[in-house]
Design a protein around this motif. Structure first.
Motif, PDB file in Angstrom:
ATOM      1  N   LEU A 116      12.316   8.742  12.222  1.00 36.23           N
ATOM      2  CA  LEU A 116      12.607   8.159  10.908  1.00 36.23           C
ATOM      3  C   LEU A 116      14.038   8.483  10.469  1.00 36.23           C
ATOM      4  CD1 LEU A 116      11.359   6.545   8.588  1.00 36.23           C
ATOM      5  CD2 LEU A 116      10.638   8.712   7.556  1.00 36.23           C
TER       6      LEU A 116
ATOM      7  N   PHE B  55       8.180   3.859  -4.706  1.00 35.10           N
ATOM      8  CA  PHE B  55       7.818   2.936  -3.620  1.00 35.10           C
ATOM      9  C   PHE B  55       7.346   1.592  -4.181  1.00 35.10           C
ATOM     10  CE2 PHE B  55       6.876   7.008  -1.215  1.00 35.10           C
ATOM     11  CZ  PHE B  55       8.046   6.957  -0.496  1.00 35.10           C
TER      12      PHE B  55
ATOM     13  N   PHE C 251       4.252  18.134   6.120  1.00 31.99           N
ATOM     14  CA  PHE C 251       4.329  17.590   4.755  1.00 31.99           C
ATOM     15  C   PHE C 251       4.208  18.693   3.703  1.00 31.99           C
ATOM     16  CE2 PHE C 251       3.899  13.614   2.105  1.00 31.99           C
ATOM     17  CZ  PHE C 251       4.986  12.994   2.683  1.00 31.99           C
TER      18      PHE C 251
ATOM     19  N   GLY D 258      -8.475   3.948  -0.162  1.00 27.98           N
ATOM     20  CA  GLY D 258      -7.869   3.285   0.985  1.00 27.98           C
ATOM     21  C   GLY D 258      -8.882   2.532   1.824  1.00 27.98           C
TER      22      GLY D 258
ATOM     23  N   ILE E  41       0.870  -1.194   0.000  1.00 26.01           N
ATOM     24  CA  ILE E  41       0.000   0.000   0.000  1.00 26.01           C
ATOM     25  C   ILE E  41       0.905   1.242   0.000  1.00 26.01           C
ATOM     26  CG2 ILE E  41      -1.894   1.194   1.171  1.00 26.01           C
ATOM     27  CD1 ILE E  41      -2.739  -1.476   2.393  1.00 26.01           C
ATOM     28  N   ILE E  42       0.621   2.154  -0.914  1.00 20.65           N
ATOM     29  CA  ILE E  42       1.582   3.196  -1.304  1.00 20.65           C
ATOM     30  C   ILE E  42       0.950   4.594  -1.211  1.00 20.65           C
ATOM     31  CG2 ILE E  42       2.816   4.015  -3.382  1.00 20.65           C
ATOM     32  CD1 ILE E  42       3.987   1.477  -2.454  1.00 20.65           C
TER      33      ILE E  42
ATOM     34  N   SER F  28      -1.866   5.088  -4.499  1.00 21.23           N
ATOM     35  CA  SER F  28      -2.844   6.142  -4.226  1.00 21.23           C
ATOM     36  C   SER F  28      -3.690   6.358  -5.479  1.00 21.23           C
ATOM     37  CB  SER F  28      -2.124   7.435  -3.867  1.00 21.23           C
ATOM     38  OG  SER F  28      -3.031   8.518  -3.916  1.00 21.23           O
ATOM     39  N   GLU F  29      -4.972   6.598  -5.272  1.00 15.63           N
ATOM     40  CA  GLU F  29      -5.858   6.861  -6.423  1.00 15.63           C
ATOM     41  C   GLU F  29      -5.417   8.118  -7.180  1.00 15.63           C
ATOM     42  OE1 GLU F  29      -6.590   6.748  -3.280  1.00 15.63           O
ATOM     43  OE2 GLU F  29      -7.617   8.564  -2.624  1.00 15.63           O
TER      44      GLU F  29
ATOM     45  N   THR G 100       3.607   2.182   3.102  1.00 10.88           N
ATOM     46  CA  THR G 100       4.241   3.493   3.277  1.00 10.88           C
ATOM     47  C   THR G 100       3.130   4.517   3.275  1.00 10.88           C
ATOM     48  OG1 THR G 100       6.301   2.808   2.244  1.00 10.88           O
ATOM     49  CG2 THR G 100       5.873   5.163   2.310  1.00 10.88           C
TER      50      THR G 100
ATOM     51  N   SER H 129      -5.838  -5.175   4.098  1.00 10.61           N
ATOM     52  CA  SER H 129      -5.426  -5.235   5.517  1.00 10.61           C
ATOM     53  C   SER H 129      -6.121  -6.363   6.266  1.00 10.61           C
ATOM     54  CB  SER H 129      -5.757  -3.924   6.228  1.00 10.61           C
ATOM     55  OG  SER H 129      -5.295  -2.841   5.503  1.00 10.61           O
TER      56      SER H 129
ATOM     57  N   VAL I  57      -2.907   6.192   9.313  1.00  8.68           N
ATOM     58  CA  VAL I  57      -3.374   5.040   8.527  1.00  8.68           C
ATOM     59  C   VAL I  57      -2.551   3.793   8.874  1.00  8.68           C
ATOM     60  CG1 VAL I  57      -3.673   4.106   6.196  1.00  8.68           C
ATOM     61  CG2 VAL I  57      -4.349   6.463   6.682  1.00  8.68           C
TER      62      VAL I  57
ATOM     63  N   LYS J 197      -1.652  -1.594  -4.013  1.00  9.09           N
ATOM     64  CA  LYS J 197      -2.657  -0.519  -4.068  1.00  9.09           C
ATOM     65  C   LYS J 197      -1.941   0.830  -3.987  1.00  9.09           C
ATOM     66  CE  LYS J 197      -4.963   2.248  -1.538  1.00  9.09           C
ATOM     67  NZ  LYS J 197      -5.207   3.371  -2.447  1.00  9.09           N
TER      68      LYS J 197
ATOM     69  N   TRP K 129       1.175   8.926  -2.287  1.00  7.08           N
ATOM     70  CA  TRP K 129       1.280   9.618  -3.582  1.00  7.08           C
ATOM     71  C   TRP K 129       2.605  10.337  -3.783  1.00  7.08           C
ATOM     72  CZ3 TRP K 129       2.095  14.180  -1.291  1.00  7.08           C
ATOM     73  CH2 TRP K 129       1.376  14.497  -0.147  1.00  7.08           C
ATOM     74  N   ASN K 130       3.473  10.396  -2.768  1.00  9.67           N
ATOM     75  CA  ASN K 130       4.586  11.352  -2.893  1.00  9.67           C
ATOM     76  C   ASN K 130       5.813  10.826  -3.623  1.00  9.67           C
ATOM     77  OD1 ASN K 130       5.264   9.709  -0.716  1.00  9.67           O
ATOM     78  ND2 ASN K 130       6.478  11.302   0.229  1.00  9.67           N
TER      79      ASN K 130
ATOM     80  N   GLY L 108       5.370   8.467   9.146  1.00  9.92           N
ATOM     81  CA  GLY L 108       5.749   9.886   9.082  1.00  9.92           C
ATOM     82  C   GLY L 108       7.047  10.203   9.830  1.00  9.92           C
TER      83      GLY L 108
ATOM     84  N   CYS M 219       8.822  12.219   3.722  1.00  8.63           N
ATOM     85  CA  CYS M 219       8.792  11.713   5.095  1.00  8.63           C
ATOM     86  C   CYS M 219      10.108  11.972   5.812  1.00  8.63           C
ATOM     87  CB  CYS M 219       8.497  10.223   5.070  1.00  8.63           C
ATOM     88  SG  CYS M 219       9.610   9.325   3.977  1.00  8.63           S
TER      89      CYS M 219
HETATM   90  P1  NAD Z   1      -2.010   8.075   3.701  1.00  4.81           P
HETATM   91  O1  NAD Z   1      -1.592   7.340   4.917  1.00  4.81           O
HETATM   92  O2  NAD Z   1      -3.191   8.934   3.760  1.00  4.81           O
HETATM   93  O3  NAD Z   1      -2.275   7.037   2.498  1.00  4.81           O
HETATM   94  C1  NAD Z   1      -1.311   6.072   2.124  1.00  4.81           C
HETATM   95  C2  NAD Z   1      -2.021   4.931   1.409  1.00  4.81           C
HETATM   96  O4  NAD Z   1      -2.885   4.270   2.337  1.00  4.81           O
HETATM   97  C3  NAD Z   1      -2.907   5.393   0.244  1.00  4.81           C
HETATM   98  O5  NAD Z   1      -2.795   4.462  -0.819  1.00  4.81           O
HETATM   99  C4  NAD Z   1      -4.294   5.349   0.864  1.00  4.81           C
HETATM  100  O6  NAD Z   1      -5.306   5.170  -0.094  1.00  4.81           O
HETATM  101  C5  NAD Z   1      -4.166   4.145   1.778  1.00  4.81           C
HETATM  102  N1  NAD Z   1      -5.175   4.091   2.850  1.00  4.81           N
HETATM  103  C6  NAD Z   1      -5.897   5.123   3.363  1.00  4.81           C
HETATM  104  N2  NAD Z   1      -6.761   4.661   4.305  1.00  4.81           N
HETATM  105  C7  NAD Z   1      -6.585   3.329   4.401  1.00  4.81           C
HETATM  106  C8  NAD Z   1      -7.160   2.302   5.205  1.00  4.81           C
HETATM  107  N3  NAD Z   1      -8.110   2.559   6.079  1.00  4.81           N
HETATM  108  N4  NAD Z   1      -6.694   1.043   5.042  1.00  4.81           N
HETATM  109  C9  NAD Z   1      -5.716   0.771   4.158  1.00  4.81           C
HETATM  110  N5  NAD Z   1      -5.142   1.695   3.356  1.00  4.81           N
HETATM  111  C10 NAD Z   1      -5.557   2.958   3.475  1.00  4.81           C
HETATM  112  O7  NAD Z   1      -0.715   8.877   3.244  1.00  4.81           O
HETATM  113  P2  NAD Z   1      -0.556   9.894   2.043  1.00  4.81           P
HETATM  114  O8  NAD Z   1      -1.298  11.143   2.385  1.00  4.81           O
HETATM  115  O9  NAD Z   1      -0.854   9.204   0.750  1.00  4.81           O
HETATM  116  O10 NAD Z   1       1.036  10.152   2.093  1.00  4.81           O
HETATM  117  C11 NAD Z   1       1.649  11.032   2.991  1.00  4.81           C
HETATM  118  C12 NAD Z   1       2.137  10.305   4.245  1.00  4.81           C
HETATM  119  O11 NAD Z   1       3.018   9.238   3.893  1.00  4.81           O
HETATM  120  C13 NAD Z   1       2.946  11.183   5.175  1.00  4.81           C
HETATM  121  O12 NAD Z   1       2.540  11.016   6.500  1.00  4.81           O
HETATM  122  C14 NAD Z   1       4.374  10.678   5.009  1.00  4.81           C
HETATM  123  O13 NAD Z   1       5.236  10.893   6.098  1.00  4.81           O
HETATM  124  C15 NAD Z   1       4.170   9.247   4.750  1.00  4.81           C
HETATM  125  N6  NAD Z   1       5.337   8.704   4.049  1.00  4.81           N
HETATM  126  C16 NAD Z   1       6.194   7.875   4.729  1.00  4.81           C
HETATM  127  C17 NAD Z   1       7.329   7.392   4.093  1.00  4.81           C
HETATM  128  C18 NAD Z   1       8.310   6.463   4.778  1.00  4.81           C
HETATM  129  O14 NAD Z   1       9.031   5.770   4.068  1.00  4.81           O
HETATM  130  N7  NAD Z   1       8.378   6.406   6.086  1.00  4.81           N
HETATM  131  C19 NAD Z   1       7.579   7.757   2.770  1.00  4.81           C
HETATM  132  C20 NAD Z   1       6.688   8.602   2.130  1.00  4.81           C
HETATM  133  C21 NAD Z   1       5.559   9.062   2.778  1.00  4.81           C
END
Ligand code: NAD
Length: 471
Positions: A406, A151, A380, A202, A142-143, A171-172, A221, A210, A226, A169, A145-146, A246, A278
């Motif tokens: 991190l 990833f 972010f 998600g 699960i990925i 991001s949409e 990631t 999940s 989430v 999966k 958008w950034n 994060g 992140c």
């Molecule tokens: P997000 O957590 O909102 O979404 C990430 C993914 O999870 C998306 O594909 C989303 O559709 C899915 N998702 C959402 N709700 C879900 C659920 N209930 N069950 C399963 N999947 C679900 O994150 P985002 O806004 O897309 O990305 C930004 C975040 O990602 C920031 O907090 C950033 O720090 C983190 N990030 C972490 C790393 C790392 O390697 N540690 C790298 C990049 C981004």
């Protein structure tokens, strides 16, 4: 206008059973670029079924076969470099500079997995026993958008090296980027079902991954919020989880550091990927005697930071991915002002001439203390907080006073001193006098930045279960 109406299950592009469309909006202009037809729960179950069937034979493949598959994937991606860069700029608003680095990162993730297979032994002797490192099963990926395709490739390459099959999966919001990588993956000719990709929301597709008992492990990631939800769902059948979450990374500038090098690096660390990273170094810890000098240097650098069209090769900070993300960053800048922090650079509102896109002014706060929300919560976006310290001990204490862990950064003219400080920081990676990436070193977080590690041997073993054969 593009319509993406296919997902990928069992080696074929198929029309999802889901009927909901999601609009793809340009971060640079806020015009509609296209739409994506979203998969639903049934589509996710079909994808999991395909991966489960494929696992029976894929788990038995040899190292040589896996290396060949990884090479095929890399070769089919390599041919389409310009398209990868263009689509990341258009759909995500990633700068040309970041999109170019991201493309190299994608290719390197296959090299790392191939290197690992060259050296890693799946059979070990421990005590009197043979220990087989067996592929864990179907992996749900699960990925966010950034850095979507980066990833996907990092996780898929490791899964393939381990002999696992996958349901991915993204991001949409990344549907066009996903379509391109899917075309490359399809061309690579892997056995059916090894990778399956379902576009979707998600709370529908991600939630099914999940909770589905046929998924053995989740590699996620995304945000800490989430990540916790996924971990709670996963516990029902004790799925393994790797959570990359994060951060609020501290950047300690020790009093002997060469500021002419350390400060430009600090700005780059804070504003990398337009601040949507992140690992961004968002808390700059400066010895109080050095504050005036640092303020002058930062003001100079920040005033030269080019914000604008991500296509422009000189642009350092592009738009935020969405209007929602723009609003989030504005909200935090307002919180900083309300908390009594002082704006050194930037502030609220859009830069002049960039009113149509989700552009923010790269912002630097001074007079920040580590208890303020802007110093504790992940924003972010390109927002940096400067915090002063008196002694080295206090700098370490402030750096570690966070729920995250991190990444961290330490600059000093004395490398031994920097190492001594770095060794006391509770973070998965500490960058000493550098901002770089080592694809063979573990990556992941202490505390609420996650669980587990990616990359290198430790990352590979997260996709394996040890089976001890005791004679
Ligand atoms: P997000 O957590 O909102 O979404 C990430 C993914 O999870 C998306 O594909 C989303 O559709 C899915 N998702 C959402 N709700 C879900 C659920 N209930 N069950 C399963 N999947 C679900 O994150 P985002 O806004 O897309 O990305 C930004 C975040 O990602 C920031 O907090 C950033 O720090 C983190 N990030 C972490 C790393 C790392 O390697 N540690 C790298 C990049 C981004």
């Amino acid at each position: 206008m593009k319509t993406i109406d296919k997902i990928y299950i069992n080696g074929e592009f198929v029309t999802p059973k889901g009927t909901e469309y999601f609009d793809l909006i340009s971060p640079t202009t806020n015009e509609k670029l296209g739409q994506v037809l979203l998969g639903n729960k049934e589509d996710t179950i079909d994808a999991i079924e395909a991966a489960k069937t494929a696992f029976k034979t894929f788990s038995l493949t040899t190292k040589a076969e896996r290396i060949q598959y990884l090479q095929n994937l890399q070769a089919s991606i390599k041919k389409r470099k310009q398209e990868f860069i263009d689509v990341m700029i258009e759909e995500y608003g990633g700068t040309f500079q970041f999109a170019t680095v991201s493309f190299d990162y994608i290719l390197k993730s296959f090299d790392s997995a191939i290197n690992l297979l060259g050296t890693y032994s799946f059979n070990k002797t421990m005590g009197q026993s043979e220990v087989q490192m067996a592929p864990i099963g179907v992996v749900g990926i699960i990925i966010p958008w950034n850095s979507s395709n980066g990833f996907i490739c990092g996780k898929l390459a490791t899964a393939i090296a381990a002999g696992c099959t996958t349901v991915i999966k993204p991001s949409e919001m990344s549907a066009q980027q996903t379509q391109l990588i899917l075309e490359c993956f399809h061309e690579a000719g892997l056995p059916k079902g090894v990778f399956n990709i379902v576009n979707g929301l998600g709370e529908i597709v991600g939630a099914e991954i999940s909770r589905n008992p046929d998924i053995s492990k989740i590699s996620f990631t995304g945000s800490t919020v989430v990540g916790k939800m996924i971990a709670k769902e996963a516990v029902d059948n004790l799925k393994r989880v790797t959570l990359e979450l994060g951060g609020k990374s501290p950047n300690i500038i020790l009093d002997d550091a060469d500021l002419s090098k350390a400060i430009p690096m600090a700005v780059a660390a804070a504003f990398m990927n337009s601040g949507q990273a992140c690992v961004a170094g968002t808390r700059l810890l400066v010895q109080e005697n050095k504050l005036d000098e640092v303020k002058t240097l930062i003001s100079n650098i920040a005033s030269k930071t080019i914000v604008g069209d991500p296509k422009n090769e000189n642009t350092a900070v592009g738009p935020m991915v969405s209007n929602k993300q723009f609003e989030r960053v504005q909200n935090y800048i307002q919180i900083g002002i309300n908390e009594g922090a002082e704006i050194l650079v930037g502030g609220l509102g859009k830069p002049t001439g960039l009113e149509n896109g989700n552009f923010v002014k790269p912002t630097v706060f001074v007079n920040v203390n580590n208890q303020m929300r802007i110093a504790r919560e992940e924003i972010f976006g390109p927002v940096l907080s400067i915090i002063t310290y008196k002694t080295e001990e206090e700098a370490i204490e402030i750096a570690n006073d966070t729920t995250y862990g991190l990444q961290a950064y330490v600059s000093s003219a004395d490398e031994e001193r920097a190492y001594r400080v770095a060794s006391q920081i509770n973070a998965g990676r500490v960058q000493v006098n550098t901002i770089g990436h080592d694809p063979m070193a573990p990556f992941g977080g202490f505390k609420q930045s996650g669980i587990g590690r990616e990359f290198g041997t430790i990352g590979l073993e997260a996709y394996l279960e040890p089976r001890a054969l005791i004679r």
